[in-house]
Enzyme design. Structure first.
Site, short mmCIF file in Angstrom:
data_model
loop_
_atom_site.label_atom_id
_atom_site.label_comp_id
_atom_site.label_asym_id
_atom_site.label_seq_id
_atom_site.Cartn_x
_atom_site.Cartn_y
_atom_site.Cartn_z
N SER A 127 0.84 -1.19 0.00
CA SER A 127 0.00 0.00 0.00
C SER A 127 0.87 1.25 0.00
O SER A 127 1.99 1.25 0.54
CB SER A 127 -0.86 -0.01 1.27
N TYR A 152 -2.16 -1.42 10.98
CA TYR A 152 -2.44 -1.86 9.60
C TYR A 152 -1.26 -1.51 8.69
O TYR A 152 -0.74 -2.36 7.96
CB TYR A 152 -3.73 -1.22 9.05
N LYS A 156 1.90 -3.85 6.46
CA LYS A 156 2.34 -3.77 5.07
C LYS A 156 3.87 -3.61 4.99
O LYS A 156 4.53 -4.27 4.18
CB LYS A 156 1.62 -2.61 4.34
#
Ligand code: NAD
Ligand code: WQD
Length: 340
Positions: A127, A152, A156
Site C-alpha cells: 500500500s 495496519y 504492510k
C-alpha cells in the site's frame, strides 16, 4: 493447459476484479477466502462476467493446517496472489494483535506452504501507506519509507520485509510487491464492486452512498491543507486497471524475473477531495451534498505515484479515465441500492 493461480482473499473487492482479469488472460483461478469481509456473491459476479466461476475454498490463511490442505489440493499452482488481510486502519489501532495475527500470520503461512509445495511466485498487496507523509512528490519506489502510523500500515511494511527476507533465504521463491494507491470504481458491468461494512471509512464509497441517499452528507476532512485548493490530494486508480497489473506482475515472474520487484500502482496524477466530488457530478449528473469538517487524524496531506517503473518493467499503466471510473462506481452503487 492453463496455468493455475491461487488467489487468497479472492472474494473481496480487489480480489474479485483480479479474478476477472486473470480469467480473461487465460489463467485458471482458485480462490482461498474465509469470507470474513466478503461473500461468494462476488464470485457469482465473476462467473457472470467471464463465463467461468473460480473454484472456491473456504479457508482461513491464519490456520496453517487448513491452509496446508488447500495448498495440497492445488500444488500444481504456478503462483499466489495474496490479498487476504484485514484493512481497516482505525480498527487496527483498537485491535493491533488481531491485525498482526491475521495479516502477518496469514502471509507467513502462505510463504511456508509455497516452499513446502514448490509454488514459486507471489504477488503481495502492499500500500502507498508505507510512504507515510513523503518529503517529495510524486513518490517513486526509492522514496524512503516512513514509520507506520497504524498497525495496519505496519503490517504492510513488515509484510514487505518478511517477503524480502524469505526470497533472500529461499531463492526458489520470487515476489512482486505492489504498492496500491487509492483503488476506486467497479467493473463496468456492475456485476462486482466494493461492498463496505457499515459506515464507509473511504471517500469513494462515502460519496456513492451519499449520492444514493444512504448518508445525508459527505464530510470533507479539512480544507486548509498546503495543497493547491486546500484539500487532501490522492492518486485514485481504477480497480480494473489495478486488477490487470496483477496479471502483468505474474507474467513478468513467469517469464523468469528473479528476486523481488516493487512497484507503485497509481495513475501518476493527484486529485483533491473537491476535484473528486466535482468530477463525480460531471460524470454522473449527481450532486453530492457536502460540508467541510475538521481534519481527520493521521491523514497525509498529499500523495500521488510515479508509476514509471511499472510501465517500463511490467508494461502496465493506468488507462481508464477518471470519469469512467466514477461512473462505474455509481452504476455499482445504484445496482446495490436498487436505484433505476
Ligand atoms: P477486502 O476486505 O475486500 O478483501 C480481502 C479479502 O480477504 C476478503 O474477501 C476477506 O474475507 C479475505 N480475508 C481476510 N482475512 C483472511 C484470512 N485470514 N483468510 C482468508 N481470507 C481472508 O479488501 P480489498 O480492498 O480487496 O484489499 C485486498 C488487499 O489489498 C488487502 O491486503 C489490503 O490490505 C490491500 N490494500 C487495499 C487497499 C484499498 O484501498 N482497498 C489499498 C492498499 C492495499
Ligand atoms: C481519501 C481522502 C480523506 C472520507 C486509506 C488507507 C490506506 C489504503 C486506502 C488500504 C482523504 C478524504 C475520506 C470521508 C473525506 N487502505 N475523506 N471524507 O486515507 O488515502 O487511504 O485507504 O490499504 O492505507 O489509509 O483513503 O478514501 O480514506 O481518504 O474527506 O468521508 O478523502 O481525508 O483525504 P486514504 P480514504
Amino acid at each position: 493447459m492453463s496455468q493455475k493461480i491461487i488467489v487468497t482473499g479472492g472474494a473481496g473487492y480487489i480480489g474479485s476484479h483480479t479474478c476477472v482479469a486473470l480469467i480473461e488472460a487465460g489463467f485458471e483461478v482458485v480462490v482461498f477466502d474465509n469470507l470474513s469481509n466478503s461473500t461468494t456473491a462476488s464470485l457469482d459476479g465473476v462467473a457472470r462476467i467471464t463465463g467461468t466461476r473460480p473454484e472456491f475454498i473456504n479457508v482461513d490463511c491464519a490456520d496453517i493446517a487448513a491452509l496446508r490442505a488447500a495448498f495440497a489440493a492445488h500444488r500444481d499452482a504456478v503462483g499466489v496472489i495474496h490479498f487476504a488481510a484485514y484493512k481497516a486502519v482505525g480498527e487496527s489501532v483498537e485491535k493491533p494483535l488481531l491485525y498482526y495475527r491475521n495479516n502477518l500470520g496469514g502471509l507467513i503461512n502462505v510463504l511456508d506452504l509455497m516452499r513446502e509445495f514448490d509454488v514459486p511466485n507471489i504477488v503481495f498487496s502492499s500500500s502507498a501507506t508505507v510512504y507515510g507523509v513523503p518529503d517529495t512528490l510524486p513518490v517513486t519506489e526509492e522514496t524512503p519509507l516512513q514509520p507506520a502510523t497504524s498497525p495496519y500500515g505496519a503490517t504492510k511494511v513488515m509484510g514487505e520485509n518478511i517477503i524480502r527476507d524469505a526470497v533472500r533465504a529461499y531463492p526458489q521463491l520470487r515476489a512482486t510487491l505492489l504498492r496500491y494507491f487509492n483503488p476506486i470504481g467497479a467493473h463496468p458491468s456492475a456485476e462486482i464492486g466494493e461492498l463496505p461494512n457499515g459506515v464507509p471509512n473511504n471517500l469513494m464509497p462515502y460519496i456513492t452512498q451519499t449520492a444514493a441517499g444512504i448518508r445525508e452528507c459527505l464530510n470533507i476532512f479539512g480544507d486548509d491543507y498546503d495543497t493547491p485548493d486546500g484539500f487532501c490530494v490522492r492518486d485514485y486508480i481504477d480497480i480494473n486497471d489495478l486488477a490487470r497489473a496483477h496479471v502483468a506482475a505474474l507474467r513478468h515472474m513467469l517469464n523468469g524475473a528473479d528476486g523481488v520487484g516493487t512497484f507503485n500502482l497509481g495513475t501518476g496524477r493527484g486529485a483533491s477531495v473537491m476535484e473528486l466530488v466535482n468530477a463525480f457530478r460531471t460524470a454522473t449528473g449527481v450532486d453530492v451534498p457536502y460540508k467541510i469538517a475538521a481534519r481527520r487524524a493521521g491523514d497525509v496531506p498529499a500523495i500521488w505515484a510515479n508509476a514509471d517503473l511499472a510501465a517500463r518493467v511490467l508494461n502496465w499503466h493506468a488507462t481508464v479515465p477518471l470519469g469512467e471510473t466514477l461512473a462505474s462506481a455509481w452504476r455499482w452503487q445504484k445496482q446495490v441500492s436498487g436505484i433505476k
